[in-house]
Structure formats: structure tokens, C-alpha cells
Design an enzyme around this catalytic site. Sequence first.
Site, PDB file in Angstrom:
ATOM      1  CG  HIS A 150      52.033   1.724  44.555  1.00 42.81           C
ATOM      2  ND1 HIS A 150      52.012   2.957  44.004  1.00 42.81           N
ATOM      3  CD2 HIS A 150      51.034   1.108  43.550  1.00 42.81           C
ATOM      4  CE1 HIS A 150      51.389   3.493  43.127  1.00 42.81           C
ATOM      5  NE2 HIS A 150      50.732   2.412  42.737  1.00 42.81           N
ATOM      6  CE1 TYR A 185      50.758   7.120  40.052  1.00 43.79           C
ATOM      7  CE2 TYR A 185      52.366   5.297  40.431  1.00 43.79           C
ATOM      8  CZ  TYR A 185      51.140   5.658  40.260  1.00 43.79           C
ATOM      9  OH  TYR A 185      50.097   4.870  40.668  1.00 43.79           O
ATOM     10  CG  HIS A 199      48.528  -1.814  41.308  1.00 49.06           C
ATOM     11  ND1 HIS A 199      47.405  -0.948  41.652  1.00 49.06           N
ATOM     12  CD2 HIS A 199      49.420  -0.620  40.805  1.00 49.06           C
ATOM     13  CE1 HIS A 199      47.683   0.284  41.502  1.00 49.06           C
ATOM     14  NE2 HIS A 199      48.805   0.446  40.872  1.00 49.06           N
ATOM     15  NE  ARG A 215      48.975   6.079  45.537  1.00 49.64           N
ATOM     16  CZ  ARG A 215      48.490   4.697  45.555  1.00 49.64           C
ATOM     17  NH1 ARG A 215      48.298   3.977  44.724  1.00 49.64           N
ATOM     18  NH2 ARG A 215      48.555   4.358  46.815  1.00 49.64           N
ATOM     19  CE1 TYR A 250      51.391   1.144  37.481  1.00 50.69           C
ATOM     20  CE2 TYR A 250      51.087   3.379  37.657  1.00 50.69           C
ATOM     21  CZ  TYR A 250      51.158   2.161  38.244  1.00 50.69           C
ATOM     22  OH  TYR A 250      50.992   2.061  39.480  1.00 50.69           O
TER      23      TYR A 250
END
Length: 242
Positions: free
Chosen positions: A158, A145, A160, A155, A106
Amino acid sequence: MTIGEFVERDAAVHPSALTPGYKTSILRSPRNALISPRNTLSEITGPVFGARELGEKDNDLILNFAKDGLPIGERLVIHGYVRDEFGNPVSGALVEVWQANAGGRYRHKKDQYLAPIDPNFGGCGRMLTDSNGYYVFRTIKPGPYPWANSTNAWRPAHIHMSLNADGWAQRLITQLYFEGDPLIERCPIVETIPTVEQVRSLIAQEDPANHIPFDARTYRFDVTLRGRRATFFENTLPGVPR
């Protein structure tokens, strides 16, 4: 016209707040029984968003942060419909998305994962649904990640999503996963969801008929929000799409 309250959530179909396998829930889950107050006027009527508040590239994550080139990664188109639980389209809903880049990192100062930051990818976008409740955006497929839930937890890829519809009581924050990802069934967050059908509702389905040749693959992801209590209005029966 009378604007009715929204129906109450059915707590029986939601994951338990305390799910120790998902470590964060231990501190975040409430200790006391929940209460359900009646909707207030602000929860019934707000918020209202207009197209003038959005930029022309807000729903194009491939271009909205690009400076010296295009972001690295698999190009995707995500689209779908936002409806309430009675099947009515939710128009004018603000759909916001944020995600990691193709390497699984991110653009956030607290993200210390070793994957590099993509200088041409911001990872955020937003759009409004049209009169049919339809939304669409372009992006790069996010990478998986590692995270600190356990010593070897990853994870799934995906995105959000936050949805603000025509009442605050409809606010939804959720995650979109991708069809065929083997990490989904091993994710401690996904494991908190009670049924296989509910898990499937969080997985975007590949939509090959709408692929863009030599450019991008397309996925379909529909979202269901809370509906208003039935109000008889102009001979429209409750639960029947207008």
C-alpha cells in the site's frame, strides 16, 4: 464571490471508530459522541500551496533519493484525478505520499522489520494537482510487511496518501492498495470498511494502456474529497462541473 462551507461528512458511510479487530482503534477511538461545529474561515479558505514550494523531483520517488544507483523493485506510475463529491475537479491540491520500499521496510528508525533499507529509496514524495485535478508520480511498488495486530498479520502492499485541497475541512489521509493483491481481504484495517464498494474505492486499478514499455506498469487511482455547499454563482447550478 462567497466561499461556502463544506458539506458535513456522512458518518453512516464511514467505518466505526472502535473496531477491536484493528487493535490500534481500541485506544484511539473517542469515548464521547462527536460534535460538528460550523466551518471557520481558516477551514474554508486555507491552505494554499504554490508550485515554487516543490522541487522538480518531488513526484519522482525513483529519483528523488537516488545517490549511487536506482532503487530496487518494480517500477510504477500512479496517476488519477482528485474531485469533490459533486464531480468538480480540485486543482492545486497538495498530494503527499509515503511508503515502504520493495522489501516492505520504511525508512524510519522505529521500523525494525528485517528487510534491508534501500539506500537509494526514500519512500516520500509530493505533487500538486493541475487545473483538471490531475496528479501523477513514479515510484517502486512497496512490499507487504508483518505487523503486530496479531501473531501472523501482514499488511497488503500500500501507499499512504495525504491530500490538502483548497480548505482544511477537505483534508484526507488514506491508503492506496493494488488490484489483485490477495492480502487486501485479510487486512484487519480494510475489514473495518462497511461495504465492498468502499473497499474497491481504495484499490488502484491497473491501467495497461498507459504502461511504459520495458520500464513501468501504470495504475489509476482517483480520489473524492468533500465538496462545498452549493452557491449559485454565474448561473452555475450546484453539482454541475464547472
